[in-house]
Design a protein around this motif. Sequence first.
Motif, PDB file in Angstrom:
ATOM      1  N   THR A 317      -7.309  62.765  33.602  1.00 28.17           N
ATOM      2  CA  THR A 317      -7.333  61.460  32.929  1.00 28.17           C
ATOM      3  C   THR A 317      -7.539  61.683  31.435  1.00 28.17           C
ATOM      4  O   THR A 317      -8.395  62.459  31.029  1.00 28.17           O
ATOM      5  N   ILE A 438      -0.705  56.947  35.950  1.00 29.67           N
ATOM      6  CA  ILE A 438      -1.400  55.698  36.279  1.00 29.67           C
ATOM      7  C   ILE A 438      -2.034  55.153  35.003  1.00 29.67           C
ATOM      8  O   ILE A 438      -2.712  55.893  34.270  1.00 29.67           O
ATOM      9  N   LYS A 439      -1.792  53.886  34.730  1.00 25.55           N
ATOM     10  CA  LYS A 439      -2.463  53.234  33.606  1.00 25.55           C
ATOM     11  C   LYS A 439      -3.779  52.659  34.100  1.00 25.55           C
ATOM     12  O   LYS A 439      -3.794  51.788  34.971  1.00 25.55           O
ATOM     13  N   ASN A 440      -4.873  53.122  33.548  1.00 27.01           N
ATOM     14  CA  ASN A 440      -6.186  52.638  33.969  1.00 27.01           C
ATOM     15  C   ASN A 440      -6.591  51.440  33.101  1.00 27.01           C
ATOM     16  O   ASN A 440      -6.002  51.185  32.062  1.00 27.01           O
ATOM     17  N   GLY A 441      -7.620  50.748  33.502  1.00 25.18           N
ATOM     18  CA  GLY A 441      -8.005  49.535  32.776  1.00 25.18           C
ATOM     19  C   GLY A 441      -8.707  49.780  31.452  1.00 25.18           C
ATOM     20  O   GLY A 441      -8.812  48.890  30.635  1.00 25.18           O
ATOM     21  N   ASN A 442      -9.171  50.997  31.194  1.00 28.26           N
ATOM     22  CA  ASN A 442     -10.022  51.248  30.030  1.00 28.26           C
ATOM     23  C   ASN A 442      -9.296  51.965  28.897  1.00 28.26           C
ATOM     24  O   ASN A 442      -9.913  52.587  28.044  1.00 28.26           O
ATOM     25  N   SER A 444      -7.293  54.484  29.264  1.00 29.29           N
ATOM     26  CA  SER A 444      -6.928  55.855  29.643  1.00 29.29           C
ATOM     27  C   SER A 444      -5.731  55.851  30.590  1.00 29.29           C
ATOM     28  O   SER A 444      -5.363  54.815  31.160  1.00 29.29           O
ATOM     29  N   THR A 446      -3.952  58.416  33.765  1.00 25.25           N
ATOM     30  CA  THR A 446      -4.120  59.556  34.657  1.00 25.25           C
ATOM     31  C   THR A 446      -2.731  60.127  34.950  1.00 25.25           C
ATOM     32  O   THR A 446      -1.763  59.368  35.080  1.00 25.25           O
TER      33      THR A 446
END
Length: 452
Positions: A317, A438-442, A444, A446
């Motif tokens: 990440t 993967i687009k994370n909510g914060n 970042s 992955t």
Amino acid sequence: MNMRTTNIFKPGFILAIAFFALACSSDDISPENHTHVATVRQKILKKNLAILLLEYQDISAENRAKFPTKSEMEKIIFDKNSPLKKYFDDMSYGQFTYSGDIFGYTTIAVDGMKDGKAAEGTIFLYTDIIRNVPNFDPNKYDAVILVPVNDAGLGQAFAQRTEELLINGKAFRKGWVYCPISVGKLHRDPNAPFSNTIEDKYRSGIPTGENSSEDFENGAFTDFELTFAHELIHNLGVDHAFSRTNGDKPAYEPEIPNNSTKDGYSLMYHEYGDQFDIVGLAAQGFSLNAVYRDFFGWYDNTNTLETINTKGTKTVTIFPINERNKKNAVEIRIPGKPAAPFYEENAFIFNSSLKNQGYFLEVRNAGAWDKALLNAELAGNLEGIMIHQTDGFTSYLLDASPSPNINFVGSNVPDLRDVVLKPNMTYENDDVKLYNVIKNGNGSFTVTVDIK
Ligand SMILES: [Zn+2]
């Protein structure tokens, strides 16, 4: 690409476009004289700079009165809250800082306009023209920055890491920069617009098609600040941020026809090509890429950088590159592929201090240094991971979603409006496979990395 064999000017790539305000030819790395070339990897945390404010002997009194004062220049370069200081603090995650002194103004016995054009920095090479700088002690400084202010326009800025500079008749041998300021009208033409490069905000543009670009003001830096930061980074030891593109094909496929500029330089090795980088063209972002931050020792391998250098699969990440105390980049070094130049002229730079060839993954946000990404043409780059390839020294921006080249103002340019690897996309060549983004909510992202 015969760019590094002669002194000072790389005659190669200068994109002849109206928004090319960053006049720079970087450095000279001459094969005959390696002794001062800082291409050894080393942690760079501090530099003490001597800034020499210079004026030419033929400046008009009217324009001279508009030149920045020494204390104004102190503020621009050394004030701890200045954009320049904040920039280097952010790029180095609070580690690198510079200090120094400003000398001058010193008048040099040379005209600011020669043959109808603004004086070039080459006049300082091998000449004894800076003769009266009181109290200048070369032993106190790591580098000298020449800042001539001219009312006839700008010469081309450059960083010089090999040839010596004569000050008060004595040689300075530790590397110097020529970073001019313009306060006046180009070539002193009364019909030209007045420019003041310590006040004018850097303007950039995005080629969108034949003779068309979207121009905008990127408020983070003035023209002078951008050039100063660019040249100081050269002085620290790296060259330009290249791009490596192949039209609508990935760079690892055979090169397509018509993948060269009008001057014959292949877009597979495109100097200044990284539009998102301060040592590239900087039209689409100012952050320094992770390849060069790593070269300067600004990452640590436990907290801010994930290093993958053995075969296998790993999921990681990555946080936006300028966020503090986060994992900001992934360094992928290919086992069995030691540093080796992608183009032969660079061969003499390569040495045992360089790490293997590989890739760096990073994520941008539209923070202080990359506000250009708010532009609708560029906003797609906030939705994925930026990939830089490295030959062990130079950084090459890749395009994870290749598009046809744009024929722009009579030359081919790559379409770098959208380069990142997004969810549902895969980048795969003989070395690596990058997938499962993967687009994370914060902020970042992955990604899964296979080294083959
Ligand atoms: Zn440069």
